[in-house]
Enzyme design. Structure first.
Site, PDB file in Angstrom:
ATOM      1  N   TYR A 227       0.822  -1.209   0.000  1.00  0.00           N
ATOM      2  CA  TYR A 227       0.000   0.000   0.000  1.00  0.00           C
ATOM      3  C   TYR A 227       0.858   1.262   0.000  1.00  0.00           C
ATOM      4  O   TYR A 227       0.416   2.308  -0.468  1.00  0.00           O
ATOM      5  CB  TYR A 227      -0.921   0.031   1.218  1.00  0.00           C
ATOM      6  CG  TYR A 227      -2.262  -0.626   1.010  1.00  0.00           C
ATOM      7  CD1 TYR A 227      -2.351  -1.965   0.666  1.00  0.00           C
ATOM      8  CD2 TYR A 227      -3.439   0.103   1.166  1.00  0.00           C
ATOM      9  CE1 TYR A 227      -3.577  -2.565   0.490  1.00  0.00           C
ATOM     10  CE2 TYR A 227      -4.674  -0.493   0.991  1.00  0.00           C
ATOM     11  CZ  TYR A 227      -4.741  -1.834   0.646  1.00  0.00           C
ATOM     12  OH  TYR A 227      -5.956  -2.427   0.467  1.00  0.00           O
TER      13      TYR A 227
ATOM     14  N   LYS B  95       3.031 -15.193   2.259  1.00  0.00           N
ATOM     15  CA  LYS B  95       3.371 -16.092   1.150  1.00  0.00           C
ATOM     16  C   LYS B  95       4.886 -16.294   1.202  1.00  0.00           C
ATOM     17  O   LYS B  95       5.625 -15.844   0.318  1.00  0.00           O
ATOM     18  CB  LYS B  95       2.935 -15.487  -0.186  1.00  0.00           C
ATOM     19  CG  LYS B  95       1.445 -15.557  -0.460  1.00  0.00           C
ATOM     20  CD  LYS B  95       0.965 -16.919  -0.950  1.00  0.00           C
ATOM     21  CE  LYS B  95       1.395 -17.172  -2.372  1.00  0.00           C
ATOM     22  NZ  LYS B  95       0.923 -18.521  -2.836  1.00  0.00           N
TER      23      LYS B  95
ATOM     24  N   ASP C  64      -3.060 -17.960   0.408  1.00  0.00           N
ATOM     25  CA  ASP C  64      -4.065 -18.610  -0.448  1.00  0.00           C
ATOM     26  C   ASP C  64      -4.748 -19.746   0.309  1.00  0.00           C
ATOM     27  O   ASP C  64      -5.966 -19.912   0.252  1.00  0.00           O
ATOM     28  CB  ASP C  64      -3.437 -19.098  -1.765  1.00  0.00           C
ATOM     29  CG  ASP C  64      -2.191 -19.954  -1.563  1.00  0.00           C
ATOM     30  OD1 ASP C  64      -1.617 -19.945  -0.450  1.00  0.00           O
ATOM     31  OD2 ASP C  64      -1.787 -20.645  -2.523  1.00  0.00           O
TER      32      ASP C  64
ATOM     33  N   ASP D  75      -6.445  -7.002   3.818  1.00  0.00           N
ATOM     34  CA  ASP D  75      -7.562  -6.349   3.141  1.00  0.00           C
ATOM     35  C   ASP D  75      -8.491  -7.407   2.555  1.00  0.00           C
ATOM     36  O   ASP D  75      -9.716  -7.369   2.740  1.00  0.00           O
ATOM     37  CB  ASP D  75      -7.012  -5.443   2.033  1.00  0.00           C
ATOM     38  CG  ASP D  75      -8.112  -4.713   1.282  1.00  0.00           C
ATOM     39  OD1 ASP D  75      -9.025  -4.197   1.950  1.00  0.00           O
ATOM     40  OD2 ASP D  75      -8.053  -4.669   0.044  1.00  0.00           O
TER      41      ASP D  75
ATOM     42  N   ASP E 210     -12.325  -9.020   4.158  1.00  0.00           N
ATOM     43  CA  ASP E 210     -13.599  -8.995   3.413  1.00  0.00           C
ATOM     44  C   ASP E 210     -14.207 -10.394   3.366  1.00  0.00           C
ATOM     45  O   ASP E 210     -15.413 -10.571   3.529  1.00  0.00           O
ATOM     46  CB  ASP E 210     -13.378  -8.517   1.966  1.00  0.00           C
ATOM     47  CG  ASP E 210     -13.661  -7.033   1.777  1.00  0.00           C
ATOM     48  OD1 ASP E 210     -13.471  -6.282   2.755  1.00  0.00           O
ATOM     49  OD2 ASP E 210     -14.060  -6.629   0.673  1.00  0.00           O
TER      50      ASP E 210
HETATM   51  C1  IPM Z   1     -10.488  -1.244   3.609  1.00  0.00           C
HETATM   52  C2  IPM Z   1     -10.718  -0.596   2.265  1.00  0.00           C
HETATM   53  C3  IPM Z   1      -9.582   0.358   1.982  1.00  0.00           C
HETATM   54  C4  IPM Z   1      -8.327  -0.474   1.864  1.00  0.00           C
HETATM   55  C5  IPM Z   1      -9.763   1.277   0.775  1.00  0.00           C
HETATM   56  C6  IPM Z   1     -11.035   2.065   0.848  1.00  0.00           C
HETATM   57  C7  IPM Z   1      -8.570   2.185   0.567  1.00  0.00           C
HETATM   58  O1  IPM Z   1     -10.882  -1.572   1.295  1.00  0.00           O
HETATM   59  O2  IPM Z   1     -10.374  -0.518   4.602  1.00  0.00           O
HETATM   60  O3  IPM Z   1     -10.431  -2.464   3.668  1.00  0.00           O
HETATM   61  O4  IPM Z   1      -8.018  -1.028   0.783  1.00  0.00           O
HETATM   62  O5  IPM Z   1      -7.615  -0.570   2.848  1.00  0.00           O
HETATM   63 MG    MG Z   2     -10.943  -3.556   2.053  1.00  0.00          MG
END
Ligand code: IPM
Ligand code: MG
Length: 372
Positions: free
Chosen positions: A143, A194, A227, A251, A255
């Site tokens: 990032y 990884k 993975d 990240d 999710d």
């Molecule tokens: C998160 C989001 C952010 C990230 C974006 C909005 C920059 O997806 O907080 O998970 O990638 O960190």
């Molecule tokens: Mg995210």
């Protein structure tokens, strides 16, 4: 001088303002009913800041964030700003907050509430009782790594470049957060990278292993490739207690873990910095969901992730465990009563708006408070 706790609310874009409105009601409720007063300031971040100030985060707002005890953030981004160069996009405002406040440890819990076990796309047997904590490194890795950019090569080809980079101290400080959390939970930490293909992953594994041996041998440590972790989260998510991983894998895996619980609309997060000499640490709390522009402004978004984020704020920034528990209990009761926003709607339940969900949670808080 006021001794009140200082909060900065950055509602941001999309559904951010409407979910943060419900948070604000609960913040006010804490003052009214529990005598816990907060000095609340509002600020702009993301697209709304671009519209007003030309940048996704102003220096003044950044300074406010540093001065606050905690920042509560809604969400940033939207199609309207998708064509802008990276440094000026809404997301850059959030990334700058994370970086400049030194918020290296991002805590993303994924728990399945009993009332929502059927909202998960996975079988109830697999997710019932799920309670995992993902610790995502938040200020390093690909990032922020340099060099980065898009250039045109001598042969006329264009090249996009990002750099995955971690130092031992960056790895150790976030691993330490993972180990310490594991100690308060089920004493299991799974470190994810990884190491089979990336040097940064190999270093990650070596540093976590060394820290474990030196200070945390009471915690059970395992290592997993990212993975495989993605697969294991679906196959048998309850094998995990705490997961610690880098910025990009965190990240994605968070999710995925969020979806195990039925909806991104349920999951909060805390981003914490290191404590200074006075014990104060910068902190930002935000829902894991994004700005959801497709449903923004329609009063149908789920405010629970933001309310849970405020509960995390009470817990981690102010040590107000009882009040944090109260919010979590109130939400659980409302869900048990059958109320659902669209994202967690199920047959036989009552669909409600963002505002009605907020109303009901405040009423449940009243009742819990009265019952003492
Ligand atoms: C998160 C989001 C952010 C990230 C974006 C909005 C920059 O997806 O907080 O998970 O990638 O960190
Ligand atoms: Mg995210």
């Amino acid at each position: 001088m006021s001794t009140n706790r200082k909060l900065l609310i950055l509602a941001g874009d999309g559904i951010g303002p409407e979910v943060m409105r419900q948070v604000r009601r609960v913040v006010d409720w804490m003052g009214r009913r529990r005598g816990l007063h907060f000095d609340v300031k509002d600020g702009l971040v993301g697209g709304t800041s671009i519209e007003a100030n030309g940048v996704p985060l102003t220096d003044a707002t950044l300074a406010e964030a540093k001065a606050a005890d905690a920042v509560l953030l809604g969400a940033v981004g939207g199609p309207r700003w998708d064509k802008i160069e990276f440094e000026r996009r809404p997301e850059a405002g959030l990334l700058r907050l994370r970086k400049d406040l030194g918020l290296f440890a991002n805590l993303r819990p994924a728990t399945v509430l009993d009332a929502l076990v059927d909202a998960s796309p996975l079988k109830a047997d697999i997710v019932r009782g799920l309670d995992i904590m993902i610790v995502r490194e938040l200020t390093g890795g690909v990032y922020f790594g340099e060099p980065r950019g898009i250039t045109t090569l001598d042969n006329g080809e264009r090249q996009g470049l990002n750099t995955q980079v971690y130092t031992s101290s960056e790895i150790r400080r976030v691993a330490r957060v993972g180990f310490e959390l594991a100690r308060k939970r089920n004493r299991k930490l799974c470190s994810v990278e990884k190491a089979n293909v990336m040097e940064s992953g190999l270093l990650w594994r070596e540093e976590v292993t060394a820290l474990h041996a030196a200070e945390f041998s009471d915690v059970e440590l395992s290592h997993m490739y990212a993975d495989n972790c993605a697969m294991q989260l679906i196959r048998n998510p309850r094998q995990f207690d705490v997961i610690v991983t880098d910025n990009l894998f965190g990240d994605m895996l968070s999710d995925e873990a969020a979806m195990l619980t039925g909806s991104l609309g349920m999951l909060p997060s805390a981003s914490l910095g290191a404590a200074d000499a006075n014990g104060k640490r910068c902190a930002l709390y935000e829902p894991v969901h994004g700005s959801a522009p497709d449903i923004a402004g329609r009063d149908i978004a789920n405010p629970i992730a933001s309310l849970f984020s405020f509960a995390m704020c009470l817990r981690y920034s102010f040590d107000l465990t009882a009040e944090a528990d109260l919010i979590e209990k109130a939400v659980a009761q409302v869900l048990k009563g059958g109320l659902r926003t669209t994202d967690i709607m199920a047959p036989g339940m009552a669909r409600c708006s963002t505002t009605v969900m907020g109303d009901s949670i405040v009423r449940a808080l009243d009742k819990l408070h009265a019952a003492g």
